[in-house]
Structure formats: C-alpha cells, structure tokens
Design a protein around this motif. Structure first.
Motif, PDB file in Angstrom:
ATOM      1  N   ASN A 279      22.378  22.693 141.642  1.00 18.31           N
ATOM      2  CA  ASN A 279      23.753  22.544 141.160  1.00 18.31           C
ATOM      3  C   ASN A 279      24.784  22.684 142.279  1.00 18.31           C
ATOM      4  N   PHE A 280      24.502  23.558 143.222  1.00 16.92           N
ATOM      5  CA  PHE A 280      25.426  23.743 144.336  1.00 16.92           C
ATOM      6  C   PHE A 280      24.660  24.285 145.531  1.00 16.92           C
ATOM      7  N   THR A 281      25.256  24.128 146.695  1.00 18.71           N
ATOM      8  CA  THR A 281      24.682  24.662 147.934  1.00 18.71           C
ATOM      9  C   THR A 281      25.751  25.486 148.654  1.00 18.71           C
ATOM     10  N   SER A 282      25.395  26.699 148.999  1.00 13.92           N
ATOM     11  CA  SER A 282      26.314  27.595 149.707  1.00 13.92           C
ATOM     12  C   SER A 282      25.837  27.797 151.129  1.00 13.92           C
ATOM     13  N   HIS A 283      26.797  27.868 152.060  1.00 10.18           N
ATOM     14  CA  HIS A 283      26.490  28.117 153.462  1.00 10.18           C
ATOM     15  C   HIS A 283      27.203  29.406 153.876  1.00 10.18           C
ATOM     16  N   ILE A 284      26.434  30.373 154.338  1.00  9.88           N
ATOM     17  CA  ILE A 284      26.951  31.709 154.625  1.00  9.88           C
ATOM     18  C   ILE A 284      26.623  32.094 156.062  1.00  9.88           C
ATOM     19  N   SER A 285      27.560  32.792 156.709  1.00 10.58           N
ATOM     20  CA  SER A 285      27.328  33.348 158.038  1.00 10.58           C
ATOM     21  C   SER A 285      27.309  34.873 157.937  1.00 10.58           C
ATOM     22  N   VAL A 286      26.329  35.483 158.588  1.00 14.99           N
ATOM     23  CA  VAL A 286      26.182  36.934 158.535  1.00 14.99           C
ATOM     24  C   VAL A 286      25.948  37.476 159.940  1.00 14.99           C
ATOM     25  N   LEU A 287      26.689  38.531 160.293  1.00 17.01           N
ATOM     26  CA  LEU A 287      26.429  39.265 161.528  1.00 17.01           C
ATOM     27  C   LEU A 287      25.704  40.545 161.136  1.00 17.01           C
ATOM     28  N   TYR A 288      24.491  40.727 161.684  1.00 15.30           N
ATOM     29  CA  TYR A 288      23.596  41.783 161.206  1.00 15.30           C
ATOM     30  C   TYR A 288      23.120  42.648 162.362  1.00 15.30           C
ATOM     31  N   ASN A 289      23.201  43.971 162.185  1.00 12.10           N
ATOM     32  CA  ASN A 289      22.706  44.923 163.172  1.00 12.10           C
ATOM     33  C   ASN A 289      21.272  45.295 162.801  1.00 12.10           C
ATOM     34  N   ILE A 290      20.306  44.887 163.642  1.00  6.33           N
ATOM     35  CA  ILE A 290      18.905  45.101 163.285  1.00  6.33           C
ATOM     36  C   ILE A 290      18.477  46.552 163.471  1.00  6.33           C
ATOM     37  N   LYS A 291      19.262  47.329 164.205  1.00  4.22           N
ATOM     38  CA  LYS A 291      18.918  48.732 164.414  1.00  4.22           C
ATOM     39  C   LYS A 291      19.350  49.579 163.216  1.00  4.22           C
ATOM     40  N   SER A 292      20.613  49.431 162.842  1.00  8.98           N
ATOM     41  CA  SER A 292      21.138  50.197 161.706  1.00  8.98           C
ATOM     42  C   SER A 292      20.867  49.500 160.376  1.00  8.98           C
ATOM     43  N   LYS A 293      20.472  48.211 160.431  1.00  4.41           N
ATOM     44  CA  LYS A 293      20.246  47.373 159.238  1.00  4.41           C
ATOM     45  C   LYS A 293      21.501  47.278 158.379  1.00  4.41           C
ATOM     46  N   ASN A 294      22.627  47.140 159.070  1.00  6.75           N
ATOM     47  CA  ASN A 294      23.918  46.983 158.387  1.00  6.75           C
ATOM     48  C   ASN A 294      24.476  45.589 158.625  1.00  6.75           C
ATOM     49  N   ILE A 295      25.129  45.042 157.599  1.00  3.94           N
ATOM     50  CA  ILE A 295      25.846  43.783 157.746  1.00  3.94           C
ATOM     51  C   ILE A 295      27.257  44.092 158.239  1.00  3.94           C
ATOM     52  N   LEU A 296      27.605  43.539 159.395  1.00  2.56           N
ATOM     53  CA  LEU A 296      28.900  43.827 159.994  1.00  2.56           C
ATOM     54  C   LEU A 296      29.953  42.806 159.574  1.00  2.56           C
ATOM     55  N   GLU A 297      29.528  41.557 159.377  1.00  4.20           N
ATOM     56  CA  GLU A 297      30.434  40.496 158.910  1.00  4.20           C
ATOM     57  C   GLU A 297      29.691  39.613 157.929  1.00  4.20           C
ATOM     58  N   TYR A 298      30.437  39.103 156.939  1.00  5.39           N
ATOM     59  CA  TYR A 298      29.846  38.230 155.928  1.00  5.39           C
ATOM     60  C   TYR A 298      30.895  37.205 155.511  1.00  5.39           C
ATOM     61  N   ASN A 299      30.610  35.924 155.741  1.00  8.71           N
ATOM     62  CA  ASN A 299      31.563  34.864 155.421  1.00  8.71           C
ATOM     63  C   ASN A 299      30.885  33.727 154.673  1.00  8.71           C
ATOM     64  N   VAL A 300      31.504  33.289 153.577  1.00 10.43           N
ATOM     65  CA  VAL A 300      31.066  32.074 152.895  1.00 10.43           C
ATOM     66  C   VAL A 300      31.785  30.910 153.569  1.00 10.43           C
ATOM     67  N   ASP A 301      31.060  30.155 154.383  1.00 12.78           N
ATOM     68  CA  ASP A 301      31.674  29.077 155.171  1.00 12.78           C
ATOM     69  C   ASP A 301      31.985  27.860 154.330  1.00 12.78           C
ATOM     70  N   LYS A 302      31.114  27.566 153.357  1.00 12.06           N
ATOM     71  CA  LYS A 302      31.284  26.330 152.577  1.00 12.06           C
ATOM     72  C   LYS A 302      30.445  26.381 151.319  1.00 12.06           C
ATOM     73  N   ILE A 303      30.991  25.855 150.230  1.00 12.24           N
ATOM     74  CA  ILE A 303      30.216  25.673 148.997  1.00 12.24           C
ATOM     75  C   ILE A 303      30.348  24.213 148.579  1.00 12.24           C
ATOM     76  N   THR A 304      29.211  23.539 148.439  1.00 14.88           N
ATOM     77  CA  THR A 304      29.186  22.135 148.031  1.00 14.88           C
ATOM     78  C   THR A 304      28.649  22.030 146.616  1.00 14.88           C
ATOM     79  N   ILE A 305      29.459  21.474 145.699  1.00 17.79           N
ATOM     80  CA  ILE A 305      29.020  21.257 144.326  1.00 17.79           C
ATOM     81  C   ILE A 305      28.219  19.960 144.288  1.00 17.79           C
ATOM     82  N   ASN A 306      26.942  20.057 143.896  1.00 18.65           N
ATOM     83  CA  ASN A 306      26.074  18.873 143.904  1.00 18.65           C
ATOM     84  C   ASN A 306      26.351  17.957 142.713  1.00 18.65           C
TER      85      ASN A 306
END
Length: 306
Positions: A279-306
């Motif tokens: 039905n739709f496709t979402s494109h997300i960007s995530v900045l992730y710290n592999i040591k602390s396992k925390n997400i530092l940034e989270y952005n929905v770049d684009k959502i395409t309705i199919n």
C-alpha cells in the motif's frame, strides 16, 4: 415585436441556465478536489502511523543484533531484507564516521592556502562554475566578522542568517540556495556534499573514509597509499595497520584539520525501506550508536503511496 421579446427572454433564460450549470460544475470539481486532498491526507497519516509502529518493532529487532567491526565492514552498502509480518523491510548500514566536519575544514582554509586550493579542486571536479565564490560564502559563514569576500557576506542581505558555524544540512542548503541565486549555477545542487562532509563529528573511521575526503585531509601523502586505503579491501584493526610510513603516521595520530582518526566504528547510518502490504513505501534514515544501542536521530525522508 412579441417574437423578439420572446427570443430575448429565452436567450436570458438559456444564459442563466448555462451560468448555473458552470457554477455547479465548479462546486462539484472543488468538492472532489477537497475530498481527494482529505483522502490523501488520511492515507498519508495512516502510512505515517503504520511506519512508526513498524519502526518500534524494528528497533527492538536491531538492538538484539550484535554489530561488530567485521559485520559492519562487509555489510556496508548491501541491502539486508527483514520480514516483519505485514511489512517487507530492507535495511542498509554504513559508517556515520567517514566524512569531514566542514566547519573544521573551512576554518583551516581561512589560514591555509593548501586547504583552500584542495577544496577548490574538489568543487571544480564537481563542475561548480564559481568555486572561489562558493568557498568565500562558506568562509564568511564560519567567520563572524562582517567583512565580505567577493560580495559573499550573506548576512548583509539576510540579517537573520546565522554566522559562526554551519549547523546542519538545512543551514548548508541556505548557503547553496544563495549561491545559486547569485550565479545561476544549477550544478551546485548535484554536489554530493553529504558523502564528504558532516556538521558535528570530528572523528573519522579509516575503514570507511572516501578518496575525496582523504585528498582533502592528506594533501601531502602518497597518492597510491590513499587509493589503497580507499578501496577498503581489508579491515584495519588499529591505526598502526595503516600503510603510511612512520613520518606520516605521526601526523595521522596527531590528527589533521581538527579531525581525529580511528579504526573502531561507533556510529552507523541506517537507510530503511518499509513496504507495507504493497500500500505504501516509507524511507527512513537512522543514526545509531552501536555501543550504547541508542538511536540518536530518526527521520522519515519520504512516504510513497502505492
């Protein structure tokens, strides 16, 4: 005379009827347009909510994965499929520490002609038509004084423009837009600056650094050695594994242009694509710290309705 009056009356009635029909058609068109906009908004809102729910499950899944140097090195840039029930997910990972802090670089260019020349060479390679003017724009943004270089002081025209530092990609785009308004050079929008520069980090992972970044940083190093490193054919477990000679290794360990170098990945960028039931496709960007396992940034770049 009676016939003429009757014809005139019929003409008026016909004209009024046509005007009413046109008015009704206009209202129907407006209604359909608003209905479609409302439907599209609901669909987008639904997609955004579903994306958030899927990401909640995905983050839990990602935190269970043990990402070490080897897995990041060999998985970088390769799409990894994950099935989450109703959603098909693709994840790509890459080091978030392979770019240069542009603030440090431009600050050094204010006092170092070699750095300025290297940056101008990079712009020329990317077909930027007014490289010196663009560099002046960046220098005036870093420099807090009000001295214009080659008519490049943006703040003279836009008093609300922030000087002293390039804060983020949005701030950088303001500079790009200003450059285009003055030069008409559309090539500036094709400049892949995000592959070379960041705005906050001063730590660079030598297992992922690009050739463009190394040529800016290591202006007097052997070109063959830089090419060897940029091919990323092996994992460097420590700085001493790098193929620099002892003289240049001292420079590397001391840092260059405000950047420190490392061979241990701590931050990664994730590019996530979510296809939900087709039905739709979402494109997300995530900045992730592999040591602390925390997400530092989270952005929905684009959502395409199919």
């Amino acid at each position: 005379m009676l016939v003429k009056n009757k014809q005139a009356k019929n003409g008026v009635v016909l004209l009024v009827t046509l005007m009413l029909i046109m008015l009704l058609l206009g209202l129907v068109t407006l209604f359909l347009s608003k209905t479609k906009q409302s439907k599209d908004f609901v669909t987008y809102s639904h997609a955004l909510n579903q994306t958030s729910l899927t990401m909640t499950n995905l983050v839990t899944f990602i935190k269970q994965i043990q990402l070490d140097e080897e897995s990041i090195f060999y998985a970088a840039g390769m799409p990894y499929p994950i099935n989450l029930g109703q959603s098909d997910v693709t994840v790509e990972i890459d080091s978030a520490q392979k770019t240069i802090n542009i603030n440090s670089l431009i600050s050094d260019s204010l006092k170092n002609n070699i750095t300025s020349d290297k940056f101008i060479d990079l712009l020329i390679d990317n077909k930027i038509k007014e490289p010196i003017f663009f560099l002046n724009l960046l220098q005036d943004t870093i420099d807090k004084d009000d001295q214009s270089r080659n008519n490049s002081e943006i703040i003279l025209e836009y008093p609300t423009f922030r000087n002293g530092k390039i804060h983020n990609s949005i701030h950088f785009k303001q500079i790009i837009d200003y450059y285009f308004s003055k030069t008409g050079d559309a090539n500036i929008y094709d400049f892949k600056y995000e592959e070379i520069f960041n705005f906050t980090s001063n730590s660079i992972d030598m297992n992922f650094i690009s050739m463009d970044a190394m040529e800016l940083l290591f202006d007097d190093a052997n070109h063959y050695i830089l090419e060897t490193i940029s091919k990323h054919e092996e994992i460097y477990e420590k700085l001493d594994d790098l193929p620099f000679d002892s003289y240049y290794m001292k420079k590397v360990k001391a840092g260059k242009l405000g950047q420190s170098f490392m061979t241990e990945t701590q931050l990664i960028n994730m590019k996530i694509s979510i296809n939900h039931k087709g039905n739709f496709t979402s494109h997300i960007s995530v900045l992730y710290n592999i040591k602390s396992k925390n997400i530092l940034e989270y952005n929905v770049d684009k959502i395409t309705i199919n």
